[in-house]
Structure formats: C-alpha cells, structure tokens
Design an enzyme around this catalytic site. Structure first.
Site, PDB file in Angstrom:
ATOM      1  N   ARG A   1      41.419   7.333  40.549  1.00  0.00           N
ATOM      2  CA  ARG A   1      41.334   8.664  40.539  1.00  0.00           C
ATOM      3  C   ARG A   1      41.387   9.574  39.006  1.00  0.00           C
ATOM      4  O   ARG A   1      42.276  10.555  39.295  1.00  0.00           O
ATOM      5  CB  ARG A   1      42.315   9.058  41.603  1.00  0.00           C
ATOM      6  CG  ARG A   1      42.247   8.766  43.109  1.00  0.00           C
ATOM      7  CD  ARG A   1      41.452   9.519  43.742  1.00  0.00           C
ATOM      8  NE  ARG A   1      41.494   8.852  45.030  1.00  0.00           N
ATOM      9  CZ  ARG A   1      42.226   9.489  46.258  1.00  0.00           C
ATOM     10  NH1 ARG A   1      43.091  10.498  46.107  1.00  0.00           N
ATOM     11  NH2 ARG A   1      41.805   9.119  47.327  1.00  0.00           N
TER      12      ARG A   1
ATOM     13  N   ARG B   1      42.596  16.120  40.994  1.00  0.00           N
ATOM     14  CA  ARG B   1      43.152  17.555  41.087  1.00  0.00           C
ATOM     15  C   ARG B   1      44.184  17.743  40.157  1.00  0.00           C
ATOM     16  O   ARG B   1      44.883  18.705  39.976  1.00  0.00           O
ATOM     17  CB  ARG B   1      43.716  17.708  42.659  1.00  0.00           C
ATOM     18  CG  ARG B   1      42.680  18.118  43.551  1.00  0.00           C
ATOM     19  CD  ARG B   1      43.145  18.126  45.056  1.00  0.00           C
ATOM     20  NE  ARG B   1      43.551  16.879  45.420  1.00  0.00           N
ATOM     21  CZ  ARG B   1      43.949  16.295  46.590  1.00  0.00           C
ATOM     22  NH1 ARG B   1      44.323  17.422  47.379  1.00  0.00           N
ATOM     23  NH2 ARG B   1      44.292  14.939  46.705  1.00  0.00           N
TER      24      ARG B   1
ATOM     25  N   ARG C   1      35.546  22.181  41.109  1.00  0.00           N
ATOM     26  CA  ARG C   1      35.754  22.114  42.508  1.00  0.00           C
ATOM     27  C   ARG C   1      35.307  23.548  43.337  1.00  0.00           C
ATOM     28  O   ARG C   1      34.611  23.585  44.291  1.00  0.00           O
ATOM     29  CB  ARG C   1      36.672  21.443  43.161  1.00  0.00           C
ATOM     30  CG  ARG C   1      36.433  20.855  44.566  1.00  0.00           C
ATOM     31  CD  ARG C   1      37.714  20.496  45.159  1.00  0.00           C
ATOM     32  NE  ARG C   1      38.961  21.250  45.206  1.00  0.00           N
ATOM     33  CZ  ARG C   1      39.834  21.289  46.065  1.00  0.00           C
ATOM     34  NH1 ARG C   1      40.118  20.307  46.725  1.00  0.00           N
ATOM     35  NH2 ARG C   1      40.821  22.081  46.038  1.00  0.00           N
TER      36      ARG C   1
ATOM     37  N   ASP D   1      33.322   9.517  46.781  1.00  0.00           N
ATOM     38  CA  ASP D   1      34.362   9.269  47.772  1.00  0.00           C
ATOM     39  C   ASP D   1      33.831   7.734  48.689  1.00  0.00           C
ATOM     40  O   ASP D   1      32.617   7.649  48.847  1.00  0.00           O
ATOM     41  CB  ASP D   1      34.596  10.142  48.840  1.00  0.00           C
ATOM     42  CG  ASP D   1      36.086  10.035  49.309  1.00  0.00           C
ATOM     43  OD1 ASP D   1      36.945  10.295  48.790  1.00  0.00           O
ATOM     44  OD2 ASP D   1      36.214   9.464  50.590  1.00  0.00           O
TER      45      ASP D   1
ATOM     46  N   TYR E   1      38.919   4.440  59.184  1.00  0.00           N
ATOM     47  CA  TYR E   1      38.614   5.897  59.296  1.00  0.00           C
ATOM     48  C   TYR E   1      37.749   6.159  60.536  1.00  0.00           C
ATOM     49  O   TYR E   1      37.766   7.089  61.305  1.00  0.00           O
ATOM     50  CB  TYR E   1      38.274   6.492  57.775  1.00  0.00           C
ATOM     51  CG  TYR E   1      39.085   6.444  56.813  1.00  0.00           C
ATOM     52  CD1 TYR E   1      39.915   7.813  56.926  1.00  0.00           C
ATOM     53  CD2 TYR E   1      39.299   5.678  55.897  1.00  0.00           C
ATOM     54  CE1 TYR E   1      41.094   7.668  55.760  1.00  0.00           C
ATOM     55  CE2 TYR E   1      40.406   5.681  54.944  1.00  0.00           C
ATOM     56  CZ  TYR E   1      41.225   6.504  55.023  1.00  0.00           C
ATOM     57  OH  TYR E   1      42.002   6.817  53.976  1.00  0.00           O
TER      58      TYR E   1
HETATM   59  O1  CP3 Z   1      38.552   7.328  40.623  1.00  0.00           O
HETATM   60  C1  CP3 Z   1      37.883   8.491  40.599  1.00  0.00           C
HETATM   61  O2  CP3 Z   1      38.037   9.370  39.706  1.00  0.00           O
HETATM   62  C2  CP3 Z   1      36.768   8.491  41.636  1.00  0.00           C
HETATM   63  C3  CP3 Z   1      36.724   9.166  42.537  1.00  0.00           C
HETATM   64  C4  CP3 Z   1      37.415   8.634  43.878  1.00  0.00           C
HETATM   65  C5  CP3 Z   1      37.867   9.712  45.141  1.00  0.00           C
HETATM   66  N1  CP3 Z   1      38.120   9.032  46.110  1.00  0.00           N
HETATM   67  C6  CP3 Z   1      37.601  11.229  44.740  1.00  0.00           C
HETATM   68  C7  CP3 Z   1      38.497  11.871  45.601  1.00  0.00           C
HETATM   69  C8  CP3 Z   1      37.644   7.454  44.413  1.00  0.00           C
HETATM   70  C9  CP3 Z   1      37.280   6.126  43.573  1.00  0.00           C
HETATM   71  C10 CP3 Z   1      38.117   7.607  45.827  1.00  0.00           C
HETATM   72  C11 CP3 Z   1      38.307   6.427  46.726  1.00  0.00           C
HETATM   73  C12 CP3 Z   1      38.835   6.740  48.024  1.00  0.00           C
HETATM   74  N2  CP3 Z   1      38.899   7.846  48.838  1.00  0.00           N
HETATM   75  C13 CP3 Z   1      39.989   5.845  48.373  1.00  0.00           C
HETATM   76  C14 CP3 Z   1      40.100   4.643  48.154  1.00  0.00           C
HETATM   77  C15 CP3 Z   1      41.175   4.538  46.887  1.00  0.00           C
HETATM   78  C16 CP3 Z   1      42.567   5.040  47.240  1.00  0.00           C
HETATM   79  O3  CP3 Z   1      43.048   6.062  46.937  1.00  0.00           O
HETATM   80  O4  CP3 Z   1      43.094   4.280  48.236  1.00  0.00           O
HETATM   81  C17 CP3 Z   1      40.234   6.438  49.906  1.00  0.00           C
HETATM   82  C18 CP3 Z   1      41.225   5.882  50.834  1.00  0.00           C
HETATM   83  C19 CP3 Z   1      39.425   7.755  49.972  1.00  0.00           C
HETATM   84  C20 CP3 Z   1      39.356   8.610  51.072  1.00  0.00           C
HETATM   85  C21 CP3 Z   1      39.983   9.990  50.818  1.00  0.00           C
HETATM   86  N3  CP3 Z   1      39.230  10.712  50.107  1.00  0.00           N
HETATM   87  C22 CP3 Z   1      41.237  10.624  50.884  1.00  0.00           C
HETATM   88  C23 CP3 Z   1      42.415   9.716  51.676  1.00  0.00           C
HETATM   89  C24 CP3 Z   1      41.248  11.632  50.305  1.00  0.00           C
HETATM   90  C25 CP3 Z   1      42.212  12.689  50.630  1.00  0.00           C
HETATM   91  C26 CP3 Z   1      43.515  12.237  49.580  1.00  0.00           C
HETATM   92  C27 CP3 Z   1      44.216  13.367  49.125  1.00  0.00           C
HETATM   93  O5  CP3 Z   1      44.758  13.072  48.206  1.00  0.00           O
HETATM   94  O6  CP3 Z   1      44.069  14.536  49.572  1.00  0.00           O
HETATM   95  C28 CP3 Z   1      40.105  12.063  49.854  1.00  0.00           C
HETATM   96  C29 CP3 Z   1      39.664  13.074  49.076  1.00  0.00           C
HETATM   97  C30 CP3 Z   1      39.233  12.900  47.597  1.00  0.00           C
HETATM   98  N4  CP3 Z   1      38.449  11.613  47.058  1.00  0.00           N
HETATM   99  C31 CP3 Z   1      39.790  13.378  46.298  1.00  0.00           C
HETATM  100  C32 CP3 Z   1      39.378  13.005  45.256  1.00  0.00           C
HETATM  101  C33 CP3 Z   1      39.522  13.623  43.946  1.00  0.00           C
HETATM  102  C34 CP3 Z   1      40.795  14.820  46.401  1.00  0.00           C
HETATM  103  C35 CP3 Z   1      39.809  15.958  47.233  1.00  0.00           C
HETATM  104  C36 CP3 Z   1      39.977  17.174  46.702  1.00  0.00           C
HETATM  105  O7  CP3 Z   1      39.510  17.516  45.554  1.00  0.00           O
HETATM  106  O8  CP3 Z   1      40.315  18.011  47.522  1.00  0.00           O
END
Ligand code: CP3
Length: 354
Positions: free
Chosen positions: A27, A31, A40, A77, A154
C-alpha cells in the site's frame, strides 16, 4: 526485453545476489500521502481513481518520487475481479468495500463466470501498460490479485470488516458451493494475472489476506489448493525474463512449509513470524518478503531504524530477502517515517551481502 536498471527486487525474489536488500511497502500509494488524497479528490472517488489509467499511473508514481523504493506496484484493488463479475463494488464512506449483490443464492453461484480481463478489466491493463512505460526501465513493476479464497470472502459476505460468518457457514454446510466459487475465481485470477504480464507486469503478488482465518485443514483445501492452481497457470517467463511470484497469506505463519511448496518464488511473511526462523524453515525453497510490524511506523525515525535493523539481522547473510512491512501501511503513518525505513534498509543491509 532487458531487466530494469535496478533489478535488485527481481534478483532477490529469484535468490540471486544483490548489493543490498531491496525494499518496497505494501500500500505504498495511499492515504498516508497528502498528494494521494489530492489526486483522489480530483478523481472524485477511490473507484474513479482506479478506473482512470492516467490518475492511477500518477498515484503509482507518487511514493517513488519521495522514497528510493526498489519496486512499483500498479495502483488498483483486489476487488476489481468480483466487480467485473457483476457484483457491484462500492465504498461506503469510512466503512471499506461493499458489494450490492453478494453471492447468497445457489443459482447466482451456478451462474458465476470468470470475466474476460481484456473486456471487463481493460482499465487495469491500461494502467499496467502506462505505469510500465512511465517507469522507463528504472525499477520493476508488480502486478497483483487477491487469492481466490480472499476474493470469495468479500463475494459471499458482501463486505469486509467482519468475521466472515456467512462464508464460514457456507464452507462447512455447502462446501461444494464454495468450491464452485473458488474454481471460477482461480480461472479469473489466472487470466487476470497473465493479462497483467502481457501488459508489462514483471513480478506477481497474490494477496491472501484472509487465509489465516481458516483451520489447518480448511486453509489447505479452500485457499492454498486454489493458489496452487493459479500458480500452475500463470506464465513463468515473458519476453525472455522470469516473472517471479509472491504469495502472502496473512496469518499463515503456521503453514510456511506448505505455502512454500505451492509453486511460488517467494513468501510474504506477516510480522507475527520471526523472519530468521521462517528462513530456516523454507529459505532453501523460496525467497521471503517482509516483515516489519506496520505499527513500528507510528513510533519515531530512530525506533524505525532500530526495528528495521533487527529484521535485517534476523534474516542474516545472503540474498533472498525483500524488505517490506508485514501488512499494508496505515493511513495514519507519517511519510517521513517511511523515508526513514527505506533509507535504513539501504544503509544497513550491504554488510549482509558480499
Ligand atoms: O500497494 C499498493 O500501493 C497498491 C494498491 C492496493 C490497494 N489495495 C489500494 C487501496 C493494493 C495492493 C490493495 C489490495 C487490497 N485491497 C487487499 C489486499 C491487501 C491487504 O491490505 O490485505 C484487500 C483486502 C483489499 C480490499 C480493500 N480495498 C479494503 C479492505 C479497502 C479499505 C481499506 C481501508 O483502509 O479503508 C480497500 C480500499 C483501498 N485499496 C484503499 C487503497 C489505497 C483506500 C481507499 C481510499 O483511498 O479511500
């Protein structure tokens, strides 16, 4: 096609010698970076950002401009696949991902199909190609997907942030239905990863974020088995170069030996394992990626440096280690602490490589 100018990440995954321990952060675009929040806001929402290849490229590159990272990961994502299957992904404010149409009825599961990535996920492929071009041979680009099981969590539950009770009920009561979802997911993930390779991804990562919720037996039957199917189907080489793969099962510390035998090149290790002990268990088979506790980044630059030094010392001499966190970076992390980490890994690791 040649390797990137800085190929230390690819070399470490293949357990070839490197001058220092390469590092990237799960990640890394997110944010905790003010410039990410600005982009964003311009995009309108997180999903609009993912679906706009120009803006997805912009945020992929943001952490690389700040820190000397050794790999880039395309901004997207894991939930793009179920969205492409028609489940209707949306994000409720501050509550994480949700699906409008989770899989609950048997007929919905029987009708589920693997989406054609070229048709339904072309925005991700466009972002992969555009990022690869923008990197201009500097560092390697990682493509990724959720594991078949983590996607199913999910898809059945319709949301995250729960104990996945609906999914677990299906697992015990109607295992054949879950197997049906998982085999469709495995085909979808394989096609998606291969399409990312075709568009320029140079390494792959499978995020099995929820595999660690399972019992020993269920993990092997419902998660590992399907990751093995995916890895058997993804291209191992492209344009004359190896395309190494990383499997990260959060909470998978008990199963390192069996995960190491699933066909991956590297294991992602969360912070609950000691990386030196993990290396003793599997280090002759696979490389390791990890595993600093993301909470360390909430402390201070001096503590970050000390804790990074401990992870490096625990892994010890030689190649086969990609430094990372044990899970994604928190949104409350000060960016200067990420810089302290990346710099510490580069400064402290050369003595372990000779
Ligand atoms: O690593 C990177 O920079 C690449 C981007 C990336 C995102 N999601 C961006 C993201 C990657 C590799 C993921 C994978 C992902 N997404 C996983 C597996 C990795 C892990 O963390 O276990 C999972 C379970 C998800 C599903 C997901 N997407 C969730 C649970 C959430 C909410 C998380 C939160 O912190 O609120 C997301 C949204 C998400 N994906 C964000 C980002 C930067 C935050 C969204 C935002 O900007 O509002």
């Amino acid at each position: 096609m040649t390797r990137p100018r800085n190929d230390s990440f690819l070399r470490a995954l293949l357990r070839e010698p490197t001058p220092y321990t390469p590092v990237w952060i799960m990640r890394q675009a997110g944010r905790y970076l003010p410039e990410y929040n600005q982009t964003r806001a311009r995009a309108g929402s997180f999903l609009d950002l993912c679906r706009n290849p120009d803006l997805a490229t912009e945020v992929t590159l943001q952490p690389l401009a700040r820190f000397e990272l050794d790999a880039a990961i395309v901004f997207s994502d894991i939930l793009t696949i179920p969205d492409a299957m028609g489940l209707g992904l949306y994000f409720a404010d501050g509550e994480g991902p949700r699906f409008e149409r989770p899989l609950r009825e048997e007929w919905e599961i029987r009708n589920l199909e693997a989406p054609d990535p070229y048709q339904h996920l072309s925005y991700v492929l466009a972002a992969v190609a555009q990022v690869r071009k923008a990197l201009d041979g500097s560092i390697p680009l990682i493509g990724f997907s959720g594991s078949p099981f983590t996607l199913a969590c999910y898809m059945v539950e319709g949301r995250g942030g729960t104990d996945f009770a609906a999914l677990k009920t299906m697992l015990y009561q109607r295992p054949e239905l879950l197997h049906r979802i998982l085999s469709v997911n495995a085909r979808a993930v394989t096609a998606y990863l291969n399409a990312q390779i075709e568009h320029g991804a140079q390494a792959l990562m499978l995020f099995d974020t929820w595999g660690g919720l399972l019992s020993h037996r269920a993990f092997h039957e419902f998660s590992l088995n399907y990751m093995q199917q995916v890895l058997a189907g993804v291209h191992k080489e492209h344009a004359g170069q190896s395309v190494p793969s990383i499997v990260f099962t959060k909470g998978g510390g008990l199963w390192l030996e069996s995960i190491a035998a699933c066909g991956c090149d590297a294991l992602g290790v969360d912070w609950t394992s000691d990386i030196g002990i993990a290396r003793e268990r599997v280090g002759r088979k696979v490389a390791l990626q990890g595993n600093l506790d993301p909470a360390v980044l909430m402390s201070s630059p001096a503590v970050v440096r000390d804790e990074a030094a401990k992870v490096l010392a625990s892994f010890g001499d030689g190649s086969g280690h990609v430094f990372n966190l044990g899970h994604g970076v928190s949104q409350h992390t000060p960016p200067e602490h990420v810089k302290a980490l990346v710099d510490a890994v580069h400064e402290l690791s050369p003595p372990y490589h000779f």
